[in-house]
Design an enzyme around this catalytic site. Sequence first.
Site, short mmCIF file in Angstrom:
data_model
loop_
_atom_site.label_atom_id
_atom_site.label_comp_id
_atom_site.label_asym_id
_atom_site.label_seq_id
_atom_site.Cartn_x
_atom_site.Cartn_y
_atom_site.Cartn_z
N SER A 287 -18.45 21.70 -41.05
CA SER A 287 -16.95 22.20 -41.34
C SER A 287 -16.24 21.73 -42.41
O SER A 287 -16.55 21.80 -43.44
CB SER A 287 -16.35 22.09 -39.80
OG SER A 287 -15.21 23.17 -39.83
N ASP A 298 -19.67 21.67 -56.26
CA ASP A 298 -19.54 22.85 -57.08
C ASP A 298 -18.69 22.79 -58.21
O ASP A 298 -18.96 23.43 -59.55
CB ASP A 298 -18.84 24.09 -56.23
CG ASP A 298 -20.10 24.62 -55.34
OD1 ASP A 298 -21.33 24.36 -55.32
OD2 ASP A 298 -19.68 25.76 -54.56
N LYS A 312 -22.08 24.28 -40.84
CA LYS A 312 -21.08 25.11 -40.11
C LYS A 312 -20.17 25.76 -41.05
O LYS A 312 -19.30 25.18 -41.78
CB LYS A 312 -20.20 24.35 -39.16
CG LYS A 312 -19.28 25.06 -38.31
CD LYS A 312 -18.53 24.05 -37.36
CE LYS A 312 -17.53 25.19 -36.66
NZ LYS A 312 -16.48 25.66 -37.37
#
Length: 518
Positions: A287, A298, A312
């Site tokens: 999460s 990224d 998740k």
Amino acid sequence: MGSLIIILAFIAGMKFTENLWAAGRNIYDQVNRLAFVMQLVRDQYVEEPDMNALVDGAIVGMLAELDPHSVYISADDQKQIAEQFAGEFEGIGISFAIQDNAIVVISPIPGTPADRLGLRSGDRIIKINNVSTYGITNDEVFKKLRGPKGSEVDITVHRPGLQETLEFTLTRDKIPIHSVETHYMLNENTGYILLNQFTSNTTAEMREALDALFNRGMTQLLFDLRGNSGGYLKQAVQVLSEFIDGERRLVYTLGRRADSERSFYSPIEAPFKDLPLIVLVSNGSASASEIVAGAIQDLDRGLVVGSNTFGKGLVQQAFQLGDGSVVRITTDRYYTPSGRLIQRPYDEGLAEYLTDAYQQNDEDRAEEPDSLKEVFHTEKGREVYGGGGITPDVKVPPDYLTGYGARLRNGRIFFEYANQYCSEHSNQYDSFEKFLYNYEPSKEMIDDMVELAVQREIEFDEEAFEKDYDYITSAVKSEMAQIYWNNRTYFYRVRAQRDNQIEEALTLFEQAKEIAGL
């Protein structure tokens, strides 16, 4: 509760006659069906049913049809969860375990009443308000030791090595629940932060830890999110804002409606934007942890190291039911800056979903190999993968314990043995640093610990013992460090000496700098 779900599933599958129970055309028809079944059960069941339990079971069964993370939380459980994520409770400030039917202090929380009055790791609380604690349960400990700020509680303590008991009167206070489990310098220039969850206090704790490490000479950071199951999304964004500048998108969420997209951005300036960064992750990182790791990856801000994360990628909103209970319903999916949805498939059911997530080896998890996953690209064009957690830039599997080693750990044998040993042997080191670099538990000590485990009905496994030997000696030493110096951070510093993922990460900072352009 399980039987109620089975009953409800059976009811849902009953074939009512077409003229009586045609499929409902709206929600009221469905509610009427459920109400009729409840009335049948109330009036016709062989025993008088608990209607509250039936309603709870109906809600649980309904949400289970949605996804693994849409859940019903009882009023009692919700109170504990709210307390945990609020970052504080009112009590005396100890972490503890029940051993041999007694309360054993694992460590006092720094700055709390227990710490200020001198409770120590290994102390046994044998009475609370002059009533014996023998046979007490965890829930009873919470009820007896917690209470309103300013109220008092008397405890009687047996301290190993002392014949006489100690009496303490503690005035309860607000006790912080720290999300930064520990922070310290791994070496002269590498800071280390272990974050165990994202709560309302996380941002303040992270800033305090970062500032403290910077003042001690930190020029690079190892940020440990292993086992961090998540928490508040906004706290994850604020943690990222310590490291990422330039008003870049850090994460976004999408719900069912076309206009539901919400994006979260970094600030114009970030205080630690030029700090070389490595993030450690594991299959227990989920999460909010994956939001942080995914954004770091990224945006090419640092290096992600470890094993594949949990996966998740669903966001829940809590809805109060009026009696203190809550339903948490998935309202959105979250995506990393490159557009990756991290959520793993869950169409095989909850048991398979959880079992697969916690497979020890990435190779054992029922997920596609990297070569078959959907490919995305970072800001600088590096390939990253979607469809099942964050895949680390550098995979470093942990040194896994055998079943024997796990039983020793879960049975708290290391702590129990260290507590006994330290009560009978005074500390021979005048500084922790000398202990850290020069001391090793002897073979005779480890043999005695094995014997203690046998007394606790943990059968000896010679092959597993040999495989786990380094971990076992490190575990005993770390417990001794905590007891001798009454300092939880020393426990983690000892463990880090034989943590293969930390060791490998320390060799990768040049790669982390290159990715970040530092």
